[in-house]
Design a protein around this motif. Structure first.
Motif, PDB file in Angstrom:
ATOM      1  N   ALA A 282       0.843  -1.203   0.000  1.00 53.84           N
ATOM      2  CA  ALA A 282       0.000   0.000   0.000  1.00 53.84           C
ATOM      3  C   ALA A 282       0.873   1.246   0.000  1.00 53.84           C
ATOM      4  CB  ALA A 282      -0.938  -0.014   1.208  1.00 53.84           C
ATOM      5  N   ALA A 283       1.955   1.209   0.772  1.00 58.69           N
ATOM      6  CA  ALA A 283       2.859   2.354   0.836  1.00 58.69           C
ATOM      7  C   ALA A 283       3.552   2.553  -0.513  1.00 58.69           C
ATOM      8  CB  ALA A 283       3.899   2.134   1.926  1.00 58.69           C
ATOM      9  N   PHE A 284       3.935   1.448  -1.147  1.00 55.40           N
ATOM     10  CA  PHE A 284       4.588   1.545  -2.452  1.00 55.40           C
ATOM     11  C   PHE A 284       3.647   2.167  -3.493  1.00 55.40           C
ATOM     12  CE2 PHE A 284       5.551  -0.203  -6.658  1.00 55.40           C
ATOM     13  CZ  PHE A 284       6.849   0.263  -6.815  1.00 55.40           C
ATOM     14  N   ILE A 285       2.400   1.740  -3.440  1.00 56.70           N
ATOM     15  CA  ILE A 285       1.410   2.273  -4.386  1.00 56.70           C
ATOM     16  C   ILE A 285       1.219   3.770  -4.166  1.00 56.70           C
ATOM     17  CG2 ILE A 285      -1.047   2.239  -5.003  1.00 56.70           C
ATOM     18  CD1 ILE A 285      -0.933  -0.818  -4.605  1.00 56.70           C
ATOM     19  N   ALA A 286       1.173   4.158  -2.893  1.00 60.27           N
ATOM     20  CA  ALA A 286       1.023   5.586  -2.591  1.00 60.27           C
ATOM     21  C   ALA A 286       2.211   6.372  -3.140  1.00 60.27           C
ATOM     22  CB  ALA A 286       0.902   5.789  -1.083  1.00 60.27           C
ATOM     23  N   GLU A 287       3.399   5.795  -3.038  1.00 62.18           N
ATOM     24  CA  GLU A 287       4.595   6.455  -3.545  1.00 62.18           C
ATOM     25  C   GLU A 287       4.523   6.625  -5.065  1.00 62.18           C
ATOM     26  OE1 GLU A 287       8.209   4.352  -2.416  1.00 62.18           O
ATOM     27  OE2 GLU A 287       9.215   5.318  -4.109  1.00 62.18           O
ATOM     28  N   CYS A 288       4.025   5.583  -5.735  1.00 61.14           N
ATOM     29  CA  CYS A 288       3.868   5.669  -7.193  1.00 61.14           C
ATOM     30  C   CYS A 288       2.919   6.795  -7.576  1.00 61.14           C
ATOM     31  CB  CYS A 288       3.306   4.363  -7.763  1.00 61.14           C
ATOM     32  SG  CYS A 288       4.431   2.976  -7.652  1.00 61.14           S
ATOM     33  N   ARG A 289       1.833   6.889  -6.832  1.00 64.97           N
ATOM     34  CA  ARG A 289       0.831   7.929  -7.126  1.00 64.97           C
ATOM     35  C   ARG A 289       1.411   9.323  -6.975  1.00 64.97           C
ATOM     36  NH1 ARG A 289      -4.294   5.172  -5.440  1.00 64.97           N
ATOM     37  NH2 ARG A 289      -4.704   4.060  -7.377  1.00 64.97           N
ATOM     38  N   ALA A 290       2.293   9.473  -5.997  1.00 69.29           N
ATOM     39  CA  ALA A 290       2.836  10.799  -5.714  1.00 69.29           C
ATOM     40  C   ALA A 290       3.835  11.237  -6.778  1.00 69.29           C
ATOM     41  CB  ALA A 290       3.503  10.802  -4.339  1.00 69.29           C
ATOM     42  N   GLY A 291       4.341  10.273  -7.519  1.00 71.01           N
ATOM     43  CA  GLY A 291       5.366  10.585  -8.509  1.00 71.01           C
ATOM     44  C   GLY A 291       4.897  11.619  -9.511  1.00 71.01           C
ATOM     45  N   GLY A 292       5.783  12.516  -9.839  1.00 72.70           N
ATOM     46  CA  GLY A 292       5.434  13.594 -10.764  1.00 72.70           C
ATOM     47  C   GLY A 292       5.274  13.074 -12.179  1.00 72.70           C
ATOM     48  N   THR A 293       4.652  13.891 -13.000  1.00 74.83           N
ATOM     49  CA  THR A 293       4.429  13.493 -14.384  1.00 74.83           C
ATOM     50  C   THR A 293       5.187  14.403 -15.346  1.00 74.83           C
ATOM     51  OG1 THR A 293       2.450  14.838 -14.357  1.00 74.83           O
ATOM     52  CG2 THR A 293       2.161  12.484 -13.990  1.00 74.83           C
ATOM     53  N   SER A 294       6.006  15.296 -14.807  1.00 77.97           N
ATOM     54  CA  SER A 294       6.712  16.199 -15.712  1.00 77.97           C
ATOM     55  C   SER A 294       7.799  15.417 -16.458  1.00 77.97           C
ATOM     56  CB  SER A 294       7.340  17.347 -14.933  1.00 77.97           C
ATOM     57  OG  SER A 294       8.468  16.886 -14.229  1.00 77.97           O
ATOM     58  N   ALA A 295       8.193  15.989 -17.586  1.00 79.42           N
ATOM     59  CA  ALA A 295       9.161  15.314 -18.449  1.00 79.42           C
ATOM     60  C   ALA A 295      10.440  14.984 -17.689  1.00 79.42           C
ATOM     61  CB  ALA A 295       9.471  16.203 -19.645  1.00 79.42           C
ATOM     62  N   ALA A 296      10.926  15.964 -16.940  1.00 78.58           N
ATOM     63  CA  ALA A 296      12.189  15.771 -16.229  1.00 78.58           C
ATOM     64  C   ALA A 296      12.075  14.664 -15.197  1.00 78.58           C
ATOM     65  CB  ALA A 296      12.599  17.074 -15.554  1.00 78.58           C
ATOM     66  N   GLU A 297      10.957  14.629 -14.506  1.00 72.17           N
ATOM     67  CA  GLU A 297      10.784  13.612 -13.476  1.00 72.17           C
ATOM     68  C   GLU A 297      10.714  12.220 -14.079  1.00 72.17           C
ATOM     69  OE1 GLU A 297       8.308  15.567  -9.884  1.00 72.17           O
ATOM     70  OE2 GLU A 297       7.497  15.839 -11.881  1.00 72.17           O
ATOM     71  N   ILE A 298      10.032  12.121 -15.210  1.00 70.06           N
ATOM     72  CA  ILE A 298       9.929  10.817 -15.851  1.00 70.06           C
ATOM     73  C   ILE A 298      11.291  10.370 -16.348  1.00 70.06           C
ATOM     74  CG2 ILE A 298       9.030   9.678 -17.914  1.00 70.06           C
ATOM     75  CD1 ILE A 298       6.430  11.363 -17.323  1.00 70.06           C
ATOM     76  N   GLU A 299      12.031  11.328 -16.872  1.00 68.92           N
ATOM     77  CA  GLU A 299      13.357  11.043 -17.412  1.00 68.92           C
ATOM     78  C   GLU A 299      14.264  10.437 -16.343  1.00 68.92           C
ATOM     79  OE1 GLU A 299      15.185  10.933 -20.859  1.00 68.92           O
ATOM     80  OE2 GLU A 299      13.671  12.500 -20.742  1.00 68.92           O
ATOM     81  N   THR A 300      14.189  11.001 -15.163  1.00 69.61           N
ATOM     82  CA  THR A 300      15.126  10.596 -14.118  1.00 69.61           C
ATOM     83  C   THR A 300      14.544   9.539 -13.181  1.00 69.61           C
ATOM     84  OG1 THR A 300      14.340  12.423 -12.779  1.00 69.61           O
ATOM     85  CG2 THR A 300      16.302  12.819 -14.087  1.00 69.61           C
ATOM     86  N   ALA A 301      13.224   9.335 -13.258  1.00 65.83           N
ATOM     87  CA  ALA A 301      12.595   8.406 -12.326  1.00 65.83           C
ATOM     88  C   ALA A 301      13.167   7.001 -12.527  1.00 65.83           C
ATOM     89  CB  ALA A 301      11.084   8.394 -12.524  1.00 65.83           C
TER      90      ALA A 301
END
Length: 840
Positions: A282-301
RNA sequence: GCGGACGUGGCGGAAUGGUAGACGCUGGAGACUUAAAAUCUUCUGCCCCUCUGGGCGUGCGGGUUCAAGUCCCGCCGUCCGCACCA
């Protein structure tokens, strides 16, 4: 008669004349061939900007040119009048969004009128007018009844301070663009239009739009994002919570023997079911949800996963078990929300497998001999032949994929499918200043359409914006209604429609405006599709795709007999200007900048040096805008229009420059002076006749091709030629014709000249001049003479000279003989009437 | 990462594989004017040359062709769109 053309007087005089004579009204009953010229209607933000001027000038040239060619032209104007800026203004300045909007419309209408556009103002509409949006509500209900509208829980970006939903582009670095609050993902019930039902049609239809820019068609194609592949089920080794399978989608079924794991999205039902019993997950899923959707964040995620206790069975080998992960890079919205990972041939899977030490197998190679080569430090996504893949070995990728699909279908564990990237169109907006969604929510009956005789559902006037959120929600009475079905107490839908809905059919309403229905089918079909649509490329996807969808949806429910709304599309470039920044980082407006004595730039107020920035699109934030109105005051409408069309090709950016507008104003005066030199002269001047007819043809071709800069250059040339020509009847006729040729671009000047020359009626309604094709051909031609492909001489010769004669003439040239220096030509190429190339 | 567009004088830009730089802007010189503005004439890709003239030149490197800004291959650069799309 003044020696100078006076735009201040002339502009107004002719604008009034055109209005009095109703020159630009489009008659739906006209027997003339019809054409529809449309520019994207403006949002009434306050004042028109140079981008509007450029856009509407281009459309106006086409409209005026078509009218002169004998078409009945529909060229309307209106206002895309709903939207957030009005609510922002309401919050900031305590004005009603409606008052703010209507007052902006009044200002901008006056500004547009000053530019002398040939518009049919009788058809003007504003989308915030109940007389417009009431019909939109009716169309919405038509689509609702046809099953093209549905309601669904969906995740939205929620600004907890402004208490409103934000579009993706209003979320900046995870925060609301106005409030700065951290944006939450919230599930809300929202209305959707089934655009995905039309995905294939919208894709196919692009093929018929041969008068659209390739770029826009490609962007739409990518947006729709069609992929062919295999959808199939992995059986779970142990069922969980009544589920015994995980369904996945792949475009590379040929790599099935390279699978190392299965990954499901954080929002996948199985993940949610497992999370209910597992806090860590559940905590992992919450962390995924919080992840940003900006290009830079996806690039480095980083690719991260959570290994569940589940295992699945490989469909082609019952003894082969694969682990199941919940992974942060799997999207619930695409495909089935689950994938199988092939690390050898997909980069994301590769990174994931590297992190979690999963096997990386080669199952595709450039040839069978390379089957044992290890995968290096990156995945190899390219096609090749299958290897290490049992019965697929040796098959090229395409055939291997087809073979797996065939077996899956025969074995009943999967099927070949098509996936689209396109999602259904969520149209609910939690805002006041939009079209109310004509639905009533009843606890007993569910969502019920508002009966047609109760349309329009009109926005209440008495709202305030003192506190954030949607004022419709907190209005004391507006939302309280009876259920139209059962009569019990019910709630009105308080969401309004996305403003893209408003702009998805305004072009139909322009064509036909009955009071009792959205449009009259026959009348609309008489005008549509729009022959030439012009607007900014920023609408290449959303607006143009939504409008295409809406038109197809209306076609589908048999309300209109066309499928594509815009036959020709042109996307014009932006108007740009240099930017200036003070040394302490403030943007400076052009009128705050002075040229210092040394030639450098200084801030006018302080005299201190400034930094010259890049040339960028005019924008308020960079303060590099030029307000069109003072420019019109100073130079007149025609100079502004002429400038907008000159120099830069219309699809490219146009840089505003003081010297260019002055050049345009100078040209206006040159034409005026030339008309002053018109007289009752005698005698033909065949060179002038030829130049004139060539110009007529070239200007017409240029306008037809929307190459206004070339039309302008042609007219400059003609004027230059006429200025130097001695008086003759030919010259006088050319001047008279010139007036007609410039009239689509500089209509006020043209009318003034037309009147001065004593011509009857208005040039706006005159005929476009015809050219005589025989006059395009000169009987003398200039022939280029090359030696070894380099130009060495030019010859004037009679047209139609035969090859031998041309060759002889070329060889007779002193310059050529000097070049050849006694050598005999090895070969001579002759292009009749153009060129002789001597190979020595 | 994927997809696309573009690259030509001091600047904006023209050039169906056939005279590169049309047209505009800027700049120089001159005319008119007491002067200025306006207007007109003329020159304005770079280099060499007193002239006739010659050499170089369309981002870079190759190629096809009698002929390449244009077509092909490979680079470099700029801009735009989409983006964890399976």
């Amino acid at each position: 008669m003044s020696s100078r053309f006076d735009p201040a007087a002339a502009d107004q005089r002719w604008q009034q004349k055109w209005a009095e004579q109703n020159c630009f009204a489009a008659d739906s009953a006209s027997p003339k061939p019809k054409t529809y010229v449309l520019e994207m209607f403006p949002y009434p933000s306050g004042r028109i900007h140079m981008g509007h001027v450029r856009n509407y000038t281009m459309g106006d040239v086409i409209a005026r040119y078509r009218r002169m060619q004998g078409f009945e032209v529909l060229h309307p104007m209106g206002w895309d009048a709903f939207g957030m800026p009005a609510e922002n203004a309401a919050m900031e300045r305590k004005v009603h969004p409606g008052d703010w909007t209507w007052s902006n419309i009044a200002t901008m209408r006056d500004q547009l009128k000053r530019l002398g556009f040939a518009l049919d103002w009788s058809r003007e509409l504003a989308t915030c007018d109940p007389a417009y949006y009431g019909h939109e509500q009716a169309l919405f209900l038509d689509l609702f009844e046809a099953g093209l509208v549905y309601r669904k829980e969906s995740e939205v970006n929620w600004d907890p301070v402004d208490m409103t939903v934000l579009a993706n582009e209003q979320v900046i670095d995870g925060r609301g663009w106005r409030s700065g609050a951290v944006v939450e993902r919230r599930k809300l019930s929202q209305w959707f239009l089934k655009i995905t039902d039309f995905a294939e049609e919208l894709l196919d239809g692009l093929g018929s739009l041969d008068q659209w820019p390739d770029k826009v068609r490609l962007m739409q194609e990518n947006w729709i994002g069609k992929s062919r592949g295999l959808q199939f089920r992995f059986r779970l080794a142990e069922p969980v919570g009544g589920t015994s399978e995980i369904e996945v989608f792949t475009t590379r079924p040929d790599t099935i023997f390279g699978a190392s794991f299965v990954a499901i999205a954080a929002g996948h039902p199985i993940a949610e079911a497992l999370a209910a019993r597992n806090e860590e997950l559940a905590a992992f899923i919450a962390e995924c949800r919080a992840g940003g959707t900006s290009a830079a964040e996806i690039e480095t995620a980083e690719k991260k996963g959570f290994r569940t206790t589940l295992e699945v069975v490989h469909p082609l080998n019952p003894d082969w078990r694969l682990p199941v992960y919940v992974a942060n890079f799997v999207l619930m919205e695409y495909g089935t929300g689950a994938i199988f990972g092939v690390p050898g041939h997909d980069q994301r899977d590769f990174e994931f497998a590297t992190r979690y030490q999963l096997p990386i197998r080669r199952v595709v190679a450039s040839s069978e001999e390379k089957a044992s080569a290890a995968i290096g430090d990156a995945a190899e996504p390219m096609h090749g032949v299958a290897v290490n893949s049992s019965f697929l070995d040796g098959l090229p990728t395409e055939e291997a994929s087809a073979e797996i699909i065939r077996r899956a279908e025969a074995g009943g564990w999967g099927r070949g499918t098509t996936q689209y990237r396109l999602r259904d169109w969520g149209v609910s907006r939690q805002r006041y200043w939009g079209t109310p969604i004509p639905i009533v929510h009843c606890d007993g009956c569910g969502p019920v359409p508002v009966p047609r005789d109760q349309l329009p559902v009109v926005l209440p006037q008495d709202v305030n914006f003192d506190i954030p959120g949607n004022p419709l929600d907190r209005h004391p009475s507006w939302g309280k209604v009876e259920c139209p079905k059962c009569g019990s107490r019910a709630r009105r839908e308080t969401d309004t429609l996305d403003t893209f809905v408003d702009s998805s059919w305004y072009f139909i309403r322009f064509a036909s405006q009955p009071g009792d229905q959205p449009f009259d089918r026959a009348e609309a079909e008489a005008w549509l599709p729009v022959a030439q649509y012009i607007g900014g490329v920023e609408h290449a996807i959303l607006h143009l795709l939504y409008a295409r969808f809406w038109t197809r949806a209306l076609n589908h429910i048999r309300r209109i007999g066309i499928a594509e709304p815009f036959k020709g599309l042109f996307t014009q470039g932006m108007v740009t200007h240099e930017t200036y920044k003070s040394l302490d980082g403030r943007w400076l407006a052009p009128d705050e900048v002075d040229v210092a004595q040394g030639g450098g730039l200084i801030e006018a107020a302080t005299g201190s040096a400034i930094e010259r920035g890049r040339i960028e699109k005019m924008s308020k934030s960079k303060r590099n805008t030029i307000d069109p109105e003072p420019i019109i005051d100073r130079y007149g409408a025609d100079a502004v229009r002429w400038f907008m069309l000159s120099d830069s090709p219309p699809e490219r950016d146009l840089e505003w420059s003081e010297s260019s507008i002055e050049g345009a104003a100078r040209f206006v005066q040159r034409v005026w002076r030339m008309v002053g030199s018109h007289g009752a002269n005698q005698g033909d001047d065949v060179q002038i006749d030829r130049k004139l007819h060539r110009t007529i043809a070239a200007v017409g071709d240029a306008i037809d091709g929307l190459q206004f800069n070339k039309a302008v250059a042609q007219l400059y040339e003609l004027v230059g030629t006429l200025e130097k020509a001695p008086p003759s009847a030919s010259r006088d006729f050319a001047i008279l014709t010139l007036v007609r040729l410039v009239s689509p671009m500089a209509p006020h000047l043209a009318e003034e000249c037309w009147a001065k020359l004593g011509q009857p009626g208005l040039v706006a309604t005159a005929d476009w001049p015809a050219h005589d094709p025989s006059m395009l051909i000169d009987d003398q031609v200039t022939i280029a003479v090359q030696v070894n492909g380099k130009l060495r001489d030019t010859l004037t010769a009679p047209r139609g000279l035969d090859r031998a004669a041309a060759e002889a003439l070329a060889l007779a040239s002193d310059k050529i003989q000097r070049q050849l220096d006694g050598a005999a030509p090895r070969k001579v190429i002759v292009v009749p009437d153009r060129l002789v190339n001597i190979v020595a």
